[in-house]
Structures are given as C-alpha cells and as structure tokens.
Design a protein around this motif. Structure first.
Motif, PDB file in Angstrom:
ATOM      1  N   THR A  66       0.842  -1.194   0.000  1.00 30.43           N
ATOM      2  CA  THR A  66       0.000   0.000   0.000  1.00 30.43           C
ATOM      3  C   THR A  66       0.880   1.248   0.000  1.00 30.43           C
ATOM      4  O   THR A  66       2.071   1.177   0.330  1.00 30.43           O
ATOM      5  N   PRO A  67       0.336   2.408  -0.362  1.00 29.51           N
ATOM      6  CA  PRO A  67       1.119   3.640  -0.248  1.00 29.51           C
ATOM      7  C   PRO A  67       1.648   3.878   1.170  1.00 29.51           C
ATOM      8  O   PRO A  67       2.774   4.356   1.343  1.00 29.51           O
ATOM      9  N   ASN A  68       0.856   3.542   2.196  1.00 25.20           N
ATOM     10  CA  ASN A  68       1.337   3.710   3.564  1.00 25.20           C
ATOM     11  C   ASN A  68       2.550   2.832   3.847  1.00 25.20           C
ATOM     12  O   ASN A  68       3.523   3.271   4.486  1.00 25.20           O
ATOM     13  N   ALA A  69       2.521   1.583   3.367  1.00 26.26           N
ATOM     14  CA  ALA A  69       3.661   0.686   3.558  1.00 26.26           C
ATOM     15  C   ALA A  69       4.867   1.175   2.763  1.00 26.26           C
ATOM     16  O   ALA A  69       6.013   1.096   3.232  1.00 26.26           O
ATOM     17  N   ALA A  70       4.620   1.690   1.566  1.00 24.79           N
ATOM     18  CA  ALA A  70       5.715   2.235   0.761  1.00 24.79           C
ATOM     19  C   ALA A  70       6.360   3.417   1.474  1.00 24.79           C
ATOM     20  O   ALA A  70       7.596   3.550   1.491  1.00 24.79           O
ATOM     21  N   LEU A  71       5.549   4.273   2.077  1.00 24.33           N
ATOM     22  CA  LEU A  71       6.082   5.423   2.803  1.00 24.33           C
ATOM     23  C   LEU A  71       6.954   4.975   3.968  1.00 24.33           C
ATOM     24  O   LEU A  71       8.050   5.525   4.191  1.00 24.33           O
ATOM     25  N   GLU A  72       6.484   3.981   4.726  1.00 26.64           N
ATOM     26  CA  GLU A  72       7.287   3.474   5.843  1.00 26.64           C
ATOM     27  C   GLU A  72       8.620   2.933   5.352  1.00 26.64           C
ATOM     28  O   GLU A  72       9.669   3.178   5.964  1.00 26.64           O
ATOM     29  N   ALA A  73       8.598   2.200   4.245  1.00 29.63           N
ATOM     30  CA  ALA A  73       9.838   1.633   3.712  1.00 29.63           C
ATOM     31  C   ALA A  73      10.794   2.731   3.249  1.00 29.63           C
ATOM     32  O   ALA A  73      12.003   2.673   3.502  1.00 29.63           O
ATOM     33  N   VAL A  74      10.265   3.731   2.581  1.00 27.90           N
ATOM     34  CA  VAL A  74      11.104   4.861   2.131  1.00 27.90           C
ATOM     35  C   VAL A  74      11.698   5.581   3.333  1.00 27.90           C
ATOM     36  O   VAL A  74      12.879   5.954   3.335  1.00 27.90           O
ATOM     37  N   ASN A  75      10.898   5.771   4.371  1.00 28.58           N
ATOM     38  CA  ASN A  75      11.399   6.444   5.576  1.00 28.58           C
ATOM     39  C   ASN A  75      12.467   5.623   6.289  1.00 28.58           C
ATOM     40  O   ASN A  75      13.257   6.165   7.068  1.00 28.58           O
ATOM     41  N   HIS A  76      12.476   4.309   6.041  1.00 28.85           N
ATOM     42  CA  HIS A  76      13.521   3.439   6.591  1.00 28.85           C
ATOM     43  C   HIS A  76      14.759   3.390   5.705  1.00 28.85           C
ATOM     44  O   HIS A  76      15.687   2.635   5.983  1.00 28.85           O
ATOM     45  N   GLY A  77      14.738   4.174   4.637  1.00 26.93           N
ATOM     46  CA  GLY A  77      15.901   4.251   3.773  1.00 26.93           C
ATOM     47  C   GLY A  77      15.920   3.275   2.615  1.00 26.93           C
ATOM     48  O   GLY A  77      16.958   3.102   1.960  1.00 26.93           O
ATOM     49  N   HIS A  78      14.783   2.661   2.325  1.00 26.30           N
ATOM     50  CA  HIS A  78      14.728   1.683   1.247  1.00 26.30           C
ATOM     51  C   HIS A  78      14.129   2.298  -0.014  1.00 26.30           C
ATOM     52  O   HIS A  78      13.434   3.313   0.033  1.00 26.30           O
ATOM     53  N   GLU A  79      14.387   1.657  -1.136  1.00 28.32           N
ATOM     54  CA  GLU A  79      13.808   2.059  -2.412  1.00 28.32           C
ATOM     55  C   GLU A  79      12.616   1.160  -2.698  1.00 28.32           C
ATOM     56  O   GLU A  79      12.696  -0.057  -2.518  1.00 28.32           O
ATOM     57  N   VAL A  80      11.524   1.749  -3.152  1.00 27.99           N
ATOM     58  CA  VAL A  80      10.314   0.991  -3.465  1.00 27.99           C
ATOM     59  C   VAL A  80       9.951   1.226  -4.918  1.00 27.99           C
ATOM     60  O   VAL A  80       9.850   2.374  -5.365  1.00 27.99           O
ATOM     61  N   VAL A  81       9.755   0.128  -5.655  1.00 27.69           N
ATOM     62  CA  VAL A  81       9.349   0.225  -7.059  1.00 27.69           C
ATOM     63  C   VAL A  81       8.037  -0.535  -7.229  1.00 27.69           C
ATOM     64  O   VAL A  81       7.874  -1.655  -6.744  1.00 27.69           O
ATOM     65  N   ILE A  82       7.102   0.096  -7.913  1.00 27.01           N
ATOM     66  CA  ILE A  82       5.757  -0.439  -8.108  1.00 27.01           C
ATOM     67  C   ILE A  82       5.477  -0.517  -9.597  1.00 27.01           C
ATOM     68  O   ILE A  82       5.745   0.438 -10.339  1.00 27.01           O
ATOM     69  N   GLU A  83       4.929  -1.645 -10.040  1.00 32.45           N
ATOM     70  CA  GLU A  83       4.517  -1.726 -11.440  1.00 32.45           C
ATOM     71  C   GLU A  83       3.352  -0.769 -11.679  1.00 32.45           C
ATOM     72  O   GLU A  83       2.451  -0.644 -10.852  1.00 32.45           O
ATOM     73  N   THR A  84       3.361  -0.095 -12.815  1.00 31.51           N
ATOM     74  CA  THR A  84       2.304   0.869 -13.106  1.00 31.51           C
ATOM     75  C   THR A  84       0.923   0.226 -13.017  1.00 31.51           C
ATOM     76  O   THR A  84       0.714  -0.914 -13.460  1.00 31.51           O
ATOM     77  N   ASN A  85       0.020   0.931 -12.374  1.00 25.42           N
ATOM     78  CA  ASN A  85      -1.378   0.520 -12.196  1.00 25.42           C
ATOM     79  C   ASN A  85      -1.548  -0.684 -11.272  1.00 25.42           C
ATOM     80  O   ASN A  85      -2.644  -1.245 -11.190  1.00 25.42           O
ATOM     81  N   ALA A  86      -0.505  -1.057 -10.539  1.00 29.75           N
ATOM     82  CA  ALA A  86      -0.613  -2.222  -9.649  1.00 29.75           C
ATOM     83  C   ALA A  86      -1.679  -2.030  -8.578  1.00 29.75           C
ATOM     84  O   ALA A  86      -2.307  -3.001  -8.142  1.00 29.75           O
ATOM     85  N   GLY A  87      -1.878  -0.797  -8.134  1.00 27.85           N
ATOM     86  CA  GLY A  87      -2.799  -0.556  -7.036  1.00 27.85           C
ATOM     87  C   GLY A  87      -4.190  -0.113  -7.439  1.00 27.85           C
ATOM     88  O   GLY A  87      -5.035   0.115  -6.571  1.00 27.85           O
TER      89      GLY A  87
END
Length: 372
Positions: free
Chosen positions: A19-40
C-alpha cells in the motif's frame, strides 16, 4: 534494499502487495520501493499515490522482478512470474504450496528465498498474516453462499433469514477458528440457523462463552455431520492445518444425503479444499454443480473486496516486510522465530515440513537454511 511490487495477474485479483502507507514506511527506513504501473488501481491506489510517498513507478512486471531484492505480492506467483524469480531474491507473499506441486517445484528450481504469509506465526500460536484475510473470507462466506442459494444461480431458493411464517436457512460451519467464527457471526446476523463444528473443546467453550445463543456448536465427527447434512441449506468449509493440505471432510457420497440445490462454500480451497468435490474457481465463474449440490470455491475470495482486503493485509505484513528489508532475511529470521516459520524455500531446498509431507519432497529445517 529495493522492494518491488508487481501487479497481480491471477484472474480477478484486484489486491496489491504494498500500500502507499507501507511504501512510505519503507522509504522512511531508507529503502527504495518500485511499483509496477497501475498495480494498485484495483484497490483504489493510483500511481500518483505511490509517487507522492517516494516510490518509483516501473512500466513492466519484468522490470520489477529484474531489479527488486525483495518481491512483495499478495497471491502465489503464477507460472510466468515464477520464471522471473532468481536465487538471492526474497519473495514475500501467500504461497499455499501443499496442494500445488508445480509451484513448489518452480520455486525450488529458481532458488528464490520464499517466505509465506500463511505460515508466519505469533506468540499465541496464531497466524497473524493469514488472520486478516481469514476474517474477510469468513465474513464473505455467508454473503456468497446466500447468493449461491438463489434459485437463479442454481441454489435451493432459500432466504438466509426466512420471513415470518417461513423458517431461516440452516447453515453448518465446519471449523471454529478465525474463518469459522466470522462466518458464523455474519450468517447468524443474517438470521440463519447456524451450527459451528470443531474438534477443540476449549474452542467450543470459548465460542459458547462469547457468543452464547447466537449460534449453536458441536463436536465435529462423521456421525454428527451425517446427522446434520440432510438438514443443511449451506455448509461453509473453514478448516485449516497450517501449511498443510486441508482434510477432506465431506465426500462425494455425502452429497447424496443433502438437499438438492444446497450450497457448499469452501474457504479452504487455497489449501486444496475440505470437500472431496472441490476445485478452485474464479470470481468470473465462481459456482459449479456436482450431484445437484452447488459449490462455491473461489481461491481468492478476499479479492472481491480488494480495498478492504489490501489495507487489512498491508497493516499486518508491513512490520515483517520492514524487518526483512532493514535486517536482511537471514538476520530478520534469526531474530524472530515466528518469521522463520514463514520460510518455505531457500536456495533450491524446501524448508517447511508439512509441505514436504504433502508433496513427498525432502525438507531441511528452516534454521539450517540460515547457514546456506
């Protein structure tokens, strides 16, 4: 770590693994997040929702699988996806390997480190990553069963709650765990006459203490089933043996004593189903008939309510996903025996005993895989 989330490609699967919330947490932990277009999109999250929290959008699933250190999904990887997995990569998703030898063989051949949501445990012996979807599926079961009972869909033409002067539907729920409890609550709330069967006396006492007269319960046995099945309008199969194939509790012969048009809803279909006549179906074509009995056996029931399911699943998986990303899978599993219980394959070896027993494949202890 680069965390990748592809779009789900299983038919009629609208959930998304991150989810966007999980992606935000991961980014804030210093990780890179990549999502396939239209996955959500199926769950109501467009690409801009991910970009807004710092995730990157990739055009194809191939790019996600090729570049991700950890792939986070919802459903088991389909055949085309399994070809994209590789040794050294972590796969974090539902797997349900026991009834699925082709998937198991492909994961072993790929060498991927596969951690299954459904076998991660907690301190109380529960399954915290399975529970949210069990809650959803349990609540959906009476709803889809009621639809199946409609005459236009092949059912008996029975209304769950009846009307004044006409009795309600009789519903049997086999299994008093998370799925069964939620199924019983909703069915009873719809006005049905509900009986829950289980083989755990402490669980039956709990259900009686908490729900009182809302529904009845009984000790599950072949004899009691034989007594109840002729009266049933709907049977919900809600039995789970963690990581293992579901036991077959209703045989084809048993269908002969049931009312024509009665509905079987098999929530255990991901683990092979708990009715002998069960076979996986999709939301597109969910129901089939055997010997006059209607079967609803959709293998991804929570996908029908994709937004609710995605958010509920994301809330549960996010802490584990972050642990895997922050520490690496070896240290995360070494530090948390409950996460280690989720390890199913690593470097071409099977690490979950119940799957090995079901498929007759040699296994190694999960703890030994930490050294490989």
């Amino acid at each position: 770590m680069r965390i990748g989330c592809p779009k789900e490609i299983k038919p009629q699967e609208f959930r998304v693994g991150v989810t966007p919330n999980a992606a935000l947490e991961a980014v804030n932990h210093g990780h890179e997040v990549v999502i396939e277009t239209n996955a959500g999109l199926g769950a109501g999250f467009d690409d801009d929702a991910y970009r807004a929290v710092g995730a990157s959008i990739l055009d194809t699933a191939e790019e996600v699988f090729e570049t991700a250190d950890m792939v986070v999904k919802v459903k088991e990887p389909q055949a085309v996806e399994r070809k994209r997995l590789r040794e050294g990569q972590v796969l974090f998703t539902y797997l349900h390997l026991a009834p699925d030898e082709p998937q198991t063989r492909d994961l072993l051949e790929s060498g991927v480190t596969a951690i299954a949501y459904e076998t991660v445990t907690d301190r109380s012996g529960g399954l915290p990553l399975l529970a949210p979807m069990s809650e959803v599926a349990g609540r959906l079961a009476p709803q889809v069963g009621a639809w199946t009972l409609q005459k236009a869909n092949g059912g008996r033409g029975v209304l769950m709650g009846g009307v004044p002067g006409v009795g309600p539907a009789k519903v049997i729920v086999i299994g008093g765990g998370v799925v069964g409890t939620h199924a019983a609550k909703i069915a009873a709330g719809m006005g049905a006459d509900v009986t829950v069967l289980d083989r755990s006396l402490p669980r039956l006492r709990y259900l009686d203490d908490v729900f009182g007269g809302t529904f009845r319960n009984g000790y599950s046995s072949a004899g009691l089933l034989a007594e109840l099945l002729p009266q049933a309008d709907m049977v919900v199969g809600a039995v789970l043996i963690p990581g293992a194939a579901a036991p077959k509790l209703i045989s084809r012969a048993d269908l002969g004593i049931m009312k024509p048009g009665a509905a079987l809803v098999d929530v255990a279909i991901d683990q092979g189903g708990c009715f002998e006549t069960s076979r996986a179906t999709t939301h597109h074509d969910p129901v089939y008939e055997v010997d006059g009995i209607m079967h609803y056996c959709v293998a991804n029931m929570p996908g029908a309510v994709a937004r609710t399911s995605t958010i509920a699943l994301g809330n549960a998986t996010m802490p584990f996903m972050l642990a895997l990303a922050d520490k690496g899978w070896r240290k995360a599993c070494a530090d948390d025996v409950h996460l280690l219980a989720g390890l199913n394959t690593h470097a071409g070896q099977l690490t979950y005993e119940a799957v090995g027993e079901a498929l007759r494949i040699e296994t190694i202890p999960a703890a030994d895989a930490l050294k490989v």
